[in-house]
Write a protein that holds these residues in place. Structure first.
Motif, PDB file in Angstrom:
ATOM      1  N   ARG A   1      38.168   8.173  65.518  1.00 24.87           N
ATOM      2  CA  ARG A   1      38.610   9.504  65.050  1.00 24.87           C
ATOM      3  C   ARG A   1      39.192   9.425  63.647  1.00 24.87           C
ATOM      4  O   ARG A   1      38.907  10.265  62.800  1.00 24.87           O
ATOM      5  N   LEU A   2      40.012   8.431  63.367  1.00 30.67           N
ATOM      6  CA  LEU A   2      40.610   8.288  62.046  1.00 30.67           C
ATOM      7  C   LEU A   2      39.559   7.995  60.981  1.00 30.67           C
ATOM      8  O   LEU A   2      39.647   8.500  59.859  1.00 30.67           O
ATOM      9  N   LEU A   3      38.550   7.210  61.319  1.00 31.35           N
ATOM     10  CA  LEU A   3      37.476   6.933  60.364  1.00 31.35           C
ATOM     11  C   LEU A   3      36.649   8.188  60.078  1.00 31.35           C
ATOM     12  O   LEU A   3      36.248   8.432  58.935  1.00 31.35           O
ATOM     13  N   LEU A   4      36.400   8.992  61.106  1.00 28.99           N
ATOM     14  CA  LEU A   4      35.681  10.250  60.902  1.00 28.99           C
ATOM     15  C   LEU A   4      36.493  11.204  60.026  1.00 28.99           C
ATOM     16  O   LEU A   4      35.953  11.849  59.123  1.00 28.99           O
ATOM     17  N   GLU A   5      37.796  11.295  60.291  1.00 31.27           N
ATOM     18  CA  GLU A   5      38.654  12.164  59.486  1.00 31.27           C
ATOM     19  C   GLU A   5      38.681  11.724  58.030  1.00 31.27           C
ATOM     20  O   GLU A   5      38.589  12.557  57.123  1.00 31.27           O
ATOM     21  N   ALA A   6      38.801  10.427  57.796  1.00 28.56           N
ATOM     22  CA  ALA A   6      38.806   9.923  56.426  1.00 28.56           C
ATOM     23  C   ALA A   6      37.490  10.241  55.728  1.00 28.56           C
ATOM     24  O   ALA A   6      37.472  10.606  54.548  1.00 28.56           O
ATOM     25  N   GLY A   7      36.393  10.137  56.448  1.00 24.89           N
ATOM     26  CA  GLY A   7      35.088  10.422  55.875  1.00 24.89           C
ATOM     27  C   GLY A   7      34.923  11.876  55.486  1.00 24.89           C
ATOM     28  O   GLY A   7      34.488  12.184  54.371  1.00 24.89           O
TER      29      GLY A   7
ATOM     30  N   TRP B   1      23.900  22.381  43.636  1.00 22.27           N
ATOM     31  CA  TRP B   1      24.775  22.254  44.802  1.00 22.27           C
ATOM     32  C   TRP B   1      24.200  21.320  45.853  1.00 22.27           C
ATOM     33  O   TRP B   1      24.920  20.574  46.500  1.00 22.27           O
ATOM     34  N   SER B   2      22.895  21.318  46.046  1.00 19.56           N
ATOM     35  CA  SER B   2      22.303  20.447  47.069  1.00 19.56           C
ATOM     36  C   SER B   2      22.517  18.971  46.721  1.00 19.56           C
ATOM     37  O   SER B   2      22.677  18.146  47.621  1.00 19.56           O
ATOM     38  N   THR B   3      22.551  18.626  45.447  1.00 17.79           N
ATOM     39  CA  THR B   3      22.852  17.242  45.046  1.00 17.79           C
ATOM     40  C   THR B   3      24.291  16.892  45.407  1.00 17.79           C
ATOM     41  O   THR B   3      24.569  15.800  45.904  1.00 17.79           O
ATOM     42  N   CYS B   4      25.210  17.827  45.177  1.00 21.30           N
ATOM     43  CA  CYS B   4      26.616  17.597  45.545  1.00 21.30           C
ATOM     44  C   CYS B   4      26.761  17.385  47.052  1.00 21.30           C
ATOM     45  O   CYS B   4      27.505  16.509  47.493  1.00 21.30           O
ATOM     46  N   VAL B   5      26.037  18.182  47.849  1.00 23.85           N
ATOM     47  CA  VAL B   5      26.112  18.049  49.309  1.00 23.85           C
ATOM     48  C   VAL B   5      25.536  16.705  49.742  1.00 23.85           C
ATOM     49  O   VAL B   5      26.121  16.015  50.581  1.00 23.85           O
ATOM     50  N   THR B   6      24.417  16.306  49.159  1.00 22.44           N
ATOM     51  CA  THR B   6      23.800  15.021  49.517  1.00 22.44           C
ATOM     52  C   THR B   6      24.731  13.864  49.195  1.00 22.44           C
ATOM     53  O   THR B   6      24.955  12.981  50.027  1.00 22.44           O
ATOM     54  N   LEU B   7      25.293  13.869  47.998  1.00 18.35           N
ATOM     55  CA  LEU B   7      26.197  12.779  47.600  1.00 18.35           C
ATOM     56  C   LEU B   7      27.497  12.817  48.403  1.00 18.35           C
ATOM     57  O   LEU B   7      28.025  11.773  48.794  1.00 18.35           O
ATOM     58  N   GLY B   8      28.009  14.013  48.675  1.00 14.64           N
ATOM     59  CA  GLY B   8      29.250  14.138  49.447  1.00 14.64           C
ATOM     60  C   GLY B   8      29.100  13.704  50.896  1.00 14.64           C
ATOM     61  O   GLY B   8      29.980  13.049  51.449  1.00 14.64           O
ATOM     62  N   THR B   9      27.983  14.051  51.520  1.00 15.82           N
ATOM     63  CA  THR B   9      27.780  13.619  52.906  1.00 15.82           C
ATOM     64  C   THR B   9      27.553  12.111  52.973  1.00 15.82           C
ATOM     65  O   THR B   9      28.001  11.460  53.917  1.00 15.82           O
ATOM     66  N   ASN B  10      26.886  11.558  51.978  1.00 16.96           N
ATOM     67  CA  ASN B  10      26.714  10.103  51.946  1.00 16.96           C
ATOM     68  C   ASN B  10      28.064   9.416  51.750  1.00 16.96           C
ATOM     69  O   ASN B  10      28.337   8.371  52.349  1.00 16.96           O
ATOM     70  N   LEU B  11      28.924  10.005  50.910  1.00 18.40           N
ATOM     71  CA  LEU B  11      30.274   9.463  50.723  1.00 18.40           C
ATOM     72  C   LEU B  11      31.051   9.513  52.033  1.00 18.40           C
ATOM     73  O   LEU B  11      31.763   8.565  52.385  1.00 18.40           O
ATOM     74  N   ALA B  12      30.919  10.599  52.769  1.00 17.50           N
ATOM     75  CA  ALA B  12      31.636  10.735  54.039  1.00 17.50           C
ATOM     76  C   ALA B  12      31.202   9.670  55.040  1.00 17.50           C
ATOM     77  O   ALA B  12      32.032   9.016  55.670  1.00 17.50           O
ATOM     78  N   VAL B  13      29.900   9.472  55.174  1.00 16.32           N
ATOM     79  CA  VAL B  13      29.385   8.559  56.198  1.00 16.32           C
ATOM     80  C   VAL B  13      29.496   7.098  55.774  1.00 16.32           C
ATOM     81  O   VAL B  13      29.902   6.240  56.557  1.00 16.32           O
ATOM     82  N   ASN B  14      29.148   6.805  54.525  1.00 20.71           N
ATOM     83  CA  ASN B  14      29.042   5.404  54.084  1.00 20.71           C
ATOM     84  C   ASN B  14      30.167   4.924  53.187  1.00 20.71           C
ATOM     85  O   ASN B  14      30.201   3.760  52.813  1.00 20.71           O
ATOM     86  N   GLY B  15      31.058   5.819  52.761  1.00 16.40           N
ATOM     87  CA  GLY B  15      32.164   5.397  51.912  1.00 16.40           C
ATOM     88  C   GLY B  15      31.783   5.226  50.458  1.00 16.40           C
ATOM     89  O   GLY B  15      32.573   4.738  49.672  1.00 16.40           O
ATOM     90  N   ALA B  16      30.573   5.618  50.082  1.00 10.09           N
ATOM     91  CA  ALA B  16      30.100   5.546  48.703  1.00 10.09           C
ATOM     92  C   ALA B  16      29.058   6.642  48.511  1.00 10.09           C
ATOM     93  O   ALA B  16      28.339   6.988  49.442  1.00 10.09           O
ATOM     94  N   VAL B  17      28.968   7.179  47.285  1.00 14.13           N
ATOM     95  CA  VAL B  17      28.009   8.260  47.058  1.00 14.13           C
ATOM     96  C   VAL B  17      26.576   7.764  47.140  1.00 14.13           C
ATOM     97  O   VAL B  17      25.665   8.522  47.487  1.00 14.13           O
TER      98      VAL B  17
END
Length: 164
Positions: free
Chosen positions: A48-54, A70-86
């Motif tokens: 849960r804490l890792l998901l929240e941080a992401g 905007w779609s580029t921002c969403v792609t990079l942001g979701t990758n940052l959330a899941v993998n910790g890097a854009v």
């Protein structure tokens, strides 16, 4: 026969040999179950804490993204959330993928109907990006073994948009 059994049982009356073994045999299953429960709960909490941080990292990135697309921002942001890097990175949680993330943008009023100021803004509309996710928990199995069924861990975070 009963007399012989009674005499046999009287021999155990004050004999304490093996008492510790019996106590350990009675207590050990409960201690092991308690230990497994603590491990399972800490694993759920860590996930849960890792998901929240992401989702927090992803929402912050998207709220400040200055890319014109905007779609580029969403792609990079979701990758940052899941993998910790854009780009690239290693997964924060096993089994968590970018399609499991939902991104929404809301155009909120700075002042509500009662005149309460919700956001400090010189304009009447404030953009807010919200990132949320839900991940089915697949831990060591004690949760399911005890019959609690499936567990979905959810996390969400919203940030006021400063970029764009």
């Amino acid at each position: 026969m009963f007399i012989a059994l009674r005499q046999f049982l009287r021999g155990f009356h004050k004999d304490e040999q093996g008492a510790a073994l019996v106590e350990v045999a009675l207590v050990a299953p409960f201690v092991l179950l308690l230990s497994a429960g603590v491990f399972e709960f800490s694993n759920i909490l860590n996930t849960r804490l890792l998901l929240e941080a992401g989702v927090e990292d992803g929402a912050r990135y998207m709220a400040r993204c200055n890319d014109s697309n905007w779609s580029t921002c969403v792609t990079l942001g979701t990758n940052l959330a899941v993998n910790g890097a854009v780009t690239d990175g290693s997964p924060r949680v096993t089994g968590w993928t970018t399609p499991q993330i939902t991104v929404t943008v809301a155009h909120n009023q700075a002042v509500d109907g009662s005149g309460n100021q919700l956001y400090l803004s010189s304009t009447g509309i404030v953009d807010v990006v919200q990132v949320s996710t839900s991940l089915p928990y697949s831990g060591i199995g004690l949760w399911g073994y005890l019959g609690f069924g499936s567990l979905n861990i959810t996390a969400s975070h919203q940030e006021r948009v400063f970029g764009w």
